[in-house]
Design a protein around this motif. Structure first.
Motif, mmCIF file in Angstrom:
data_model
loop_
_atom_site.group_PDB
_atom_site.id
_atom_site.type_symbol
_atom_site.label_atom_id
_atom_site.label_comp_id
_atom_site.label_asym_id
_atom_site.label_seq_id
_atom_site.Cartn_x
_atom_site.Cartn_y
_atom_site.Cartn_z
ATOM 1 N N VAL A 187 1.342 -1.241 -0.243
ATOM 2 C CA VAL A 187 0.054 0.049 -0.073
ATOM 3 C C VAL A 187 1.471 0.942 0.081
ATOM 4 C CG1 VAL A 187 -1.701 1.351 1.375
ATOM 5 C CG2 VAL A 187 -1.803 -1.267 1.209
ATOM 6 N N ALA A 188 0.395 1.955 -1.517
ATOM 7 C CA ALA A 188 0.832 3.364 -0.402
ATOM 8 C C ALA A 188 0.456 4.926 -0.515
ATOM 9 C CB ALA A 188 2.247 3.287 -1.939
ATOM 10 N N VAL A 189 0.906 5.698 -0.308
ATOM 11 C CA VAL A 189 0.458 6.887 0.051
ATOM 12 C C VAL A 189 0.401 8.162 -1.260
ATOM 13 C CG1 VAL A 189 -1.101 8.504 1.529
ATOM 14 C CG2 VAL A 189 -0.694 6.592 1.997
ATOM 15 N N PRO A 190 -0.557 8.177 -2.052
ATOM 16 C CA PRO A 190 0.213 8.691 -3.797
ATOM 17 C C PRO A 190 -0.145 10.606 -2.559
ATOM 18 C CG PRO A 190 -2.363 7.808 -3.464
ATOM 19 C CD PRO A 190 -1.937 7.396 -2.659
ATOM 20 N N LEU A 191 1.517 11.110 -2.524
ATOM 21 C CA LEU A 191 0.998 12.042 -2.108
ATOM 22 C C LEU A 191 2.029 12.886 -3.754
ATOM 23 C CD1 LEU A 191 1.845 12.659 1.540
ATOM 24 C CD2 LEU A 191 -0.150 12.532 0.382
ATOM 25 N N GLU A 192 1.546 12.827 -4.620
ATOM 26 C CA GLU A 192 2.724 13.321 -5.894
ATOM 27 C C GLU A 192 1.828 14.214 -6.401
ATOM 28 O OE1 GLU A 192 2.043 9.716 -5.818
ATOM 29 O OE2 GLU A 192 4.370 9.992 -5.682
#
Length: 168
Positions: free
Chosen positions: A32-37
């Motif tokens: 799981v990655a939190v997309p903050l781009e």
């Protein structure tokens, strides 16, 4: 559509579904990655990087009831179920501007995956009667009923690291 065509089509769809589902079942956890781009580009600043894994729980086979001489009901009438898994992992890297110098530094915190073993609660009961007795012409005698709760077990060895270094 003929029944043979339908059967062949159903077999092909089943094989494709099994081939697609196999890699997901074989994995130990789901990344799981939190997309903050998007926030990083809209605010024009570096954002933290957050990622981790969510483990998949694997149940084991329970120890079945054990028959003990002298008891009417088996021991461990409600057996304990063993469950194995990993603890969730987390990787957090956040920028710290000019803490150790002129460049962006970062603070990193991570919790690696570690094994987890658990047993669910169980129960053991005994009837308020004894086994048939020869001295009573094959009739059981009365006794106090017995109830025992088997306690749950949880074993794990979690760990974490915290670091401060240049760069992200």
């Amino acid at each position: 559509m003929k029944s043979t065509t339908r059967g062949t089509l159903a077999a092909v769809v089943t094989c494709v579904a099994a081939a697609v589902a196999t890699p997901a079942v074989a994995a130990d956890g789901v990344p799981v990655a939190v997309p903050l781009e998007g926030v990083e580009h809209s605010l024009n600043m570096e954002m933290p990087r957050i990622s981790g894994t969510v483990p998949l729980i694997t149940p084991g086979s329970p120890d079945g009831p054990r028959y003990v001489e002298g008891r009417l009901l088996p021991e461990r009438a409600l057996p304990q179920l063993p469950v194995t898994s990993d603890l969730p992992s987390l990787d957090l890297r956040t920028p710290l501007p000019r803490v150790l110098g002129d460049t962006f530094d970062h603070l990193a915190a991570s919790t690696p995956t570690s094994g987890l073993r658990a047993l669910t609660p169980g129960a053991s009961l005994d009837a308020p009667l004894t086994a048939p007795r020869a001295d009573m012409l094959g009739l059981p005698a009365a006794k106090l009923p017995q109830v025992a709760v088997l306690t749950p077990v949880l074993q794990a060895a979690p760990g974490a690291t915290l670091g401060l270094a240049p760069g992200l």
